[in-house]
Design a protein around this motif. Structure first.
Motif, PDB file in Angstrom:
ATOM      1  N   PHE A  45      33.958  -4.941  39.804  1.00 14.17           N
ATOM      2  CA  PHE A  45      32.955  -4.672  38.773  1.00 14.17           C
ATOM      3  C   PHE A  45      32.681  -3.185  38.640  1.00 14.17           C
ATOM      4  CE2 PHE A  45      28.529  -5.240  36.951  1.00 14.17           C
ATOM      5  CZ  PHE A  45      28.996  -5.716  35.733  1.00 14.17           C
TER       6      PHE A  45
ATOM      7  N   SER B  89      29.222   0.488  33.114  1.00 11.63           N
ATOM      8  CA  SER B  89      29.626   1.261  31.943  1.00 11.63           C
ATOM      9  C   SER B  89      28.574   2.301  31.588  1.00 11.63           C
ATOM     10  CB  SER B  89      29.849   0.329  30.747  1.00 11.63           C
ATOM     11  OG  SER B  89      30.836  -0.631  31.050  1.00 11.63           O
TER      12      SER B  89
ATOM     13  N   TRP C 137      30.502  -0.540  40.916  1.00  9.86           N
ATOM     14  CA  TRP C 137      29.343  -1.336  41.320  1.00  9.86           C
ATOM     15  C   TRP C 137      29.133  -1.300  42.827  1.00  9.86           C
ATOM     16  CZ3 TRP C 137      25.321  -4.403  39.718  1.00  9.86           C
ATOM     17  CH2 TRP C 137      24.850  -5.384  40.590  1.00  9.86           C
TER      18      TRP C 137
ATOM     19  N   LYS D 216      23.213  -6.803  34.754  1.00 12.86           N
ATOM     20  CA  LYS D 216      24.501  -6.475  35.368  1.00 12.86           C
ATOM     21  C   LYS D 216      25.008  -7.626  36.231  1.00 12.86           C
ATOM     22  CE  LYS D 216      24.321  -2.597  33.393  1.00 12.86           C
ATOM     23  NZ  LYS D 216      24.997  -2.535  32.084  1.00 12.86           N
TER      24      LYS D 216
ATOM     25  N   LEU E 211      26.522 -10.205  33.937  1.00 10.65           N
ATOM     26  CA  LEU E 211      27.794  -9.683  33.414  1.00 10.65           C
ATOM     27  C   LEU E 211      28.890  -9.815  34.462  1.00 10.65           C
ATOM     28  CD1 LEU E 211      26.785  -6.429  31.503  1.00 10.65           C
ATOM     29  CD2 LEU E 211      27.854  -8.460  30.518  1.00 10.65           C
TER      30      LEU E 211
ATOM     31  N   GLU F 184      26.799  -4.698  26.171  1.00 11.91           N
ATOM     32  CA  GLU F 184      27.051  -5.183  27.525  1.00 11.91           C
ATOM     33  C   GLU F 184      28.419  -5.843  27.682  1.00 11.91           C
ATOM     34  OE1 GLU F 184      25.060  -4.368  29.823  1.00 11.91           O
ATOM     35  OE2 GLU F 184      23.120  -3.997  28.881  1.00 11.91           O
TER      36      GLU F 184
ATOM     37  N   MET G 262      31.817  -4.133  29.299  1.00 12.76           N
ATOM     38  CA  MET G 262      32.305  -4.703  30.558  1.00 12.76           C
ATOM     39  C   MET G 262      33.783  -5.060  30.453  1.00 12.76           C
ATOM     40  SD  MET G 262      33.189  -7.840  32.153  1.00 12.76           S
ATOM     41  CE  MET G 262      32.311  -9.192  31.395  1.00 12.76           C
TER      42      MET G 262
ATOM     43  N   VAL H 182      36.061  -2.968  33.145  1.00 15.41           N
ATOM     44  CA  VAL H 182      36.450  -3.705  34.350  1.00 15.41           C
ATOM     45  C   VAL H 182      37.942  -3.989  34.237  1.00 15.41           C
ATOM     46  CG1 VAL H 182      36.123  -5.801  35.705  1.00 15.41           C
ATOM     47  CG2 VAL H 182      34.146  -4.679  34.644  1.00 15.41           C
TER      48      VAL H 182
END
Length: 682
Positions: A33, A36, A46, A79, A82, A113, A117, A121
Motif C-alpha cells: 500500500f 497518494s 504506508w 486509507k 482503500l 481516493e 490508489m 499501488v
C-alpha cells in the motif's frame, strides 16, 4: 521463439490467476500500500499506526462477518478501507461494493481516493489492466479487475442497492445516510442483502458518529458481539487504560493550565499521574485492543480470552478510536479546538462544540429535541370505547399505510376546532398483490360507527400511501372506488410544504394495462403535519366536559404499540443543500412509525374536507346534523355527516349573519370540501 521463452510467456500470462500465499491485510498493506499525494499529508509508503493493525486484520479475517468502526476524523479510516479494497481485489479476488452517503460523495471518492490508489499501488497494475483506458471496466461506478469487480454507489436511492452480488461491502460515513432509504429499509440491511450467499460475507461499516439516539453507527456497535477499545500502558504505573477526553469534573483525561493548550497532559485513571503526548508516543506501540468482556487481540490478529487462550473470532466486532490516539494531531491543537468551541457555546452557538464532539472525540452529540412521551400520552387516556364516537366527534377520516404483508389503518374523529379522537386502529393481514386483500380493505372503509348522539357515521374521507412496493395497486384501488373520497397520497418530508399540497395526474400500469393519467396523486407535507400534531400533543388537558380546539384525546383501549408508533419520531436539525433545517426522524433505526404516518394521512383527509377552515357557525350547523338535540338510537343511519350537510337547501339561513353567503354549502357547491376539482378528485 525457443521453448524456454514460450514457458516464460505462459507463466507470465497465468501468474494473475495463481493462488497467492495467504496473508493478512495488515501484512499486505505493509508490503504494497502507498499513500497518494492528492489525498494524504505526506506521499509515502504506508506504515500502520499501532491501533490500525488489528482493525485491518479484522477486515481480512474470514470468520468475522461485520466490522464496525466508530471514529473521529484524522485517524486514517479512509486509507484503511482503500487498502482493504486493494487487498480483496489483488490478493483474494473477491467482488466488492462501496456506498457513500450521496452520488456526489461517491464521485469524489472515486476521483480523490480510488483512482489515485489504483495508480500508485504498483500491485494493482497486475489485476487492473484497464487503468488509464476508456473502458466499461473503468468508470465512476465500476472498476473491473481480473477475477473480481468493485462497484461504487451513492446511498440515497433504493435502486443503488439492487442487482449486485458481492462478497465484501463497505458503508463509508454511515451516519450520513438516510436511516430509511426511500421507505425500503435501513442502508445496513439493504446493503447486507448483496452479500447473502457469499462464502465469506463481509460488511465493513465506518463513520464519525452524529446525534445521540439516531446514530446508525452507534446502533450497529451496540449490536456487535464484542466491542473493543484501544488501551495503552501508563508511562508511570504501567497500568493499561483507555485514552479519554475526561472533563472538568473527572480526575482523569486531558488537563491544562489556564487557557494555555501547550501545557496539556493526559492523566491516568489508575495512578492519577499526568503524561505528555511525547510520553504517550513512547508506549503506544505496546497498546492492545481489549473488549468490554476482557477478550483481547494479539499482534498477529488472533483473538484471546482474558486468560490468554486463543479463541474463535467473534462474528461481529466493533472498534472505537478518536483523534488523540493519532500522532498526526498535536494534543495542544485538540485543546485549542475545544476552547474555541466552548467560547462560542457560552454565547449560545453550540455548532462548533457539536463538531468537536463528533469529529474530534468520536462521540455522539446529545441534543435537546422536540419529542412526545408515549407513557405520558397513555397516562391521560380516557374511558371511551374504540369503534364508537364520543359526542364531540362531528366527522371521521382515515389514514392507510400499505406494507408488504398488511394494511395499517388509523381512524380519527374530528370535532370543533379540529379537536380529535382516535376511534379505531386496525392491522389487517393482507397480500397487496391479491385482489381479495383490496376487497377486504374496501369493505373496511365502509364501516360505520355508532355516535353518542344515537346517529351512525361513516368514514367521510380516507388517504392511502402510495410508497413502497405496491404503488400501482394503490393507484388502481383509488381509481376504481368511485363515490368514495379516497385519496392516493405521497409524503413530502421537507420544511414548509403544505399539508394538502398539489395533485398530479399519474399513469397506472396494472396487470399489464396502461391507463394514461388515470389517478390523482396528492402530495402531503408530512413535516408540517407532524409539527402541527406534536404541538397539539403538548396542549393541557381540558376540564371534564369542556372542549378545546386542537386537543388530542386517547382511548384507554388503545394498545401500547399505538402510542409508541405515534411518538416514534423526533424533530432535529439536519444539514441539507439549503443549509440547516428541522426534520422529523425516527428515534431509533428500524422503529415502527405506521401509526404516525396514518395519522398524518388522516389529517390530510380532514384538510380535504376543509375542516381546518370551518367557522363557528359552520361547526354549529354540522353539529345539528350529527348530534341533534333529540337523538334516537333507532334513528336512520347517517352515513356521512358532510354528505348530509351538502344536502341542506341553499336558502337555509346561516346561524350567524356575519358569515358570507359563499360559506353556506349547497348540494352543488363542491368547493365547500376544499376540492376545486370536485369532491371525487384524488
Amino acid at each position: 521463439m525457443d521453448l524456454s521463452e514460450i514457458q516464460k510467456a505462459i507463466t507470465k500470462g497465468l501468474s494473475a490467476l495463481a493462488a497467492p500465499t495467504p496473508m493478512s491485510l495488515s501484512s499486505w498493506a505493509a508490503e504494497h500500500f502507498y499513500l497518494s499525494a492528492e489525498s494524504s499529508y505526506v506521499e509515502q509508503k504506508w506504515q500502520a499506526f499501532p491501533y490500525q493493525v488489528a482493525i485491518l486484520d479484522a477486515m481480512s479475517n474470514d470468520d468475522i462477518e461485520e466490522v464496525v468502526f466508530i471514529k473521529s476524523a484524522r485517524v486514517g479510516y479512509t486509507k484503511m478501507i482503500l487498502a482493504a479494497m486493494g487487498y480483496f481485489a489483488h490478493h483474494k479476488r473477491r467482488n466488492q461494493a462501496v456506498w457513500q452517503p450521496t452520488d456526489e460523495d461517491a464521485d469524489d471518492f472515486v476521483k480523490t481516493e480510488v483512482d489515485t490508489m489504483l495508480r500508485d499501488v504498483a500491485a494493482m497494475a497486475t489485476v487492473f489492466p484497464a487503468f488509464m483506458q476508456r473502458s466499461k471496466d473503468n468508470t465512476m461506478r465500476k472498476k473491473g479487475f481480473l477475477g473480481s469487480t468493485l462497484h461504487i454507489r451513492g446511498g440515497k436511492a433504493a435502486k443503488n442497492y439492487r442487482r449486485l452480488s458481492v462478497d465484501v461491502i463497505y458503508l463509508d460515513e454511515l451516519d450520513g445516510f438516510d436511516s430509511d432509504v426511500e421507505k425500503e429499509g435501513s442502508p445496513v440491511v439493504l446493503s447486507r442483502k448483496r452479500i447473502e450467499g457469499a462464502t465469506f460475507p463481509k460488511q465493513i461499516l465506518g463513520s464519525t458518529p452524529k446525534l445521540k439516539g439516531f446514530s446508525l453507527i452507534e446502533g450497529r456497535s451496540e449490536q456487535a458481539e464484542q466491542r473493543f477499545s484501544f488501551r495503552v500502558p501508563c508511562p508511570h504505573c504501567g497500568g493499561e487504560h483507555v485514552v479519554r477526553w475526561g472533563g472538568k469534573d473527572k480526575p482523569f483525561g486531558f488537563k491544562w493550565q489556564g487557557d494555555d493548550p501547550g501545557t496539556v497532559l493526559h492523566y491516568c485513571p489508575l495512578c492519577g499521574e499526568g503524561y505528555s503526548q511525547a510520553d504517550y508516543l513512547t508506549v503506544w506501540r505496546r497498546g492492545r485492543w481489549v473488549s468490554e468482556t476482557g477478550m483481547w487481540i494479539d499482534l498477529d490478529g488472533r483473538f484471546r480470552s482474558p486468560e490468554g487462550e486463543v479463541v474463535r473470532a467473534p462474528r461481529s466486532v466493533s472498534f472505537w478510536v478518536w483523534t488523540a490516539y493519532s500522532e498526526m494531531t498535536p494534543w495542544s491543537q485538540i485543546v485549542r479546538e475545544f476552547l474555541s468551541a466552548q467560547a462560542k457555546a457560552k454565547k449560545g452557538d453550540t455548532s462548533e462544540l457539536k463538531t468537536f464532539v463528533n469529529t474530534t472525540l468520536g462521540e455522539t452529540w446529545e441534543e435537546d429535541v422536540e419529542k412526545a412521551d408515549h407513557e405520558q400520552l397513555k397516562a391521560r387516556a380516557e374511558p371511551y370505547a374504540l369503534r364508537t364516537l364520543p359526542m364531540g366527534v362531528l366527522a371521521v377520516t382515515a389514514g392507510i399505510d400499505v406494507q408488504d404483508d398488511r394494511f395499517e389503518i388509523v381512524v380519527w374523529g374530528w370535532g370543533e376546532g379540529e379537536e380529535s379522537w382516535p376511534v379505531d386502529y386496525q392491522v389487517l393481514a393482507a397480500n397487496p398483490a391479491s385482489e381479495a386483500s383490496w376487497d377486504q380493505l374496501d369493505a373496511y372503509l365502509k364501516t360505520t360507527y355508532p355516535h353518542a348522539s344515537g346517529q351512525v357515521l361513516g368514514i367521510e374521507a380516507a388517504a392511502i400511501d402510495t410508497g413502497g412496493h405496491f404503488t400501482h395497486q394503490v393507484y388502481n384501488f383509488v381509481r376504481t372506488r368511485g363515490g368514495q373520497r379516497l385519496y392516493a397520497v405521497r409524503g413530502e418530508p421537507a420544511a414548509g410544504k403544505p399539508i394538502k399540497g398539489r395533485a398530479t395526474k399519474q399513469d397506472i400500469n396494472y396487470k399489464g394495462v396502461m391507463v394514461k393519467r388515470g389517478v390523482r396523486l396528492w402530495h402531503v407535507g408530512t413535516d408540517t403535519a407532524k409539527d402541527l400534531l406534536f404541538g397539539r400533543l403538548k396542549l393541557s388537558t381540558p376540564e371534564p366536559g369542556q372542549s378545546m380546539p386542537g386537543f388530542v384525546h386517547f382511548s384507554d383501549q388503545l394498545p401500547v404499540a399505538f402510542y409508541e408508533q405515534l411518538t416514534a419520531e423526533v424533530r432535529v436539525i439536519q444539514r441539507t443543500p439549503r443549509g440547516e433545517e428541522h426534520r422529523w426522524v425516527k428515534r431509533k433505526s428500524g422503529a415502527r412509525n405506521e401509526v404516525l404516518d396514518c395519522t398524518v394521512y388522516a389529517m390530510f383527509a380532514a384538510y380535504c374536507l376543509d375542516l381546518h377552515r370551518y367557522t363557528k357557525p359552520m361547526w354549529d350547523r354540522l353539529r345539528e346534523r350529527v348530534a341533534p338535540r333529540q337523538g334516537d338510537l333507532l334513528s336512520d343511519p347517517l352515513p356521512g355527516a358532510i354528505e348530509q350537510l351538502l344536502a341542506v337547501p341553499a336558502e337555509a339561513p346561516a346561524t350567524d349573519s356575519s358569515v358570507p353567503e359563499a360559506s353556506v354549502p349547497t348540494a352543488h357547491d363542491d368547493n365547500w370540501l376544499g376540492d376545486t376539482d370536485g369532491w371525487l378528485g384524488r
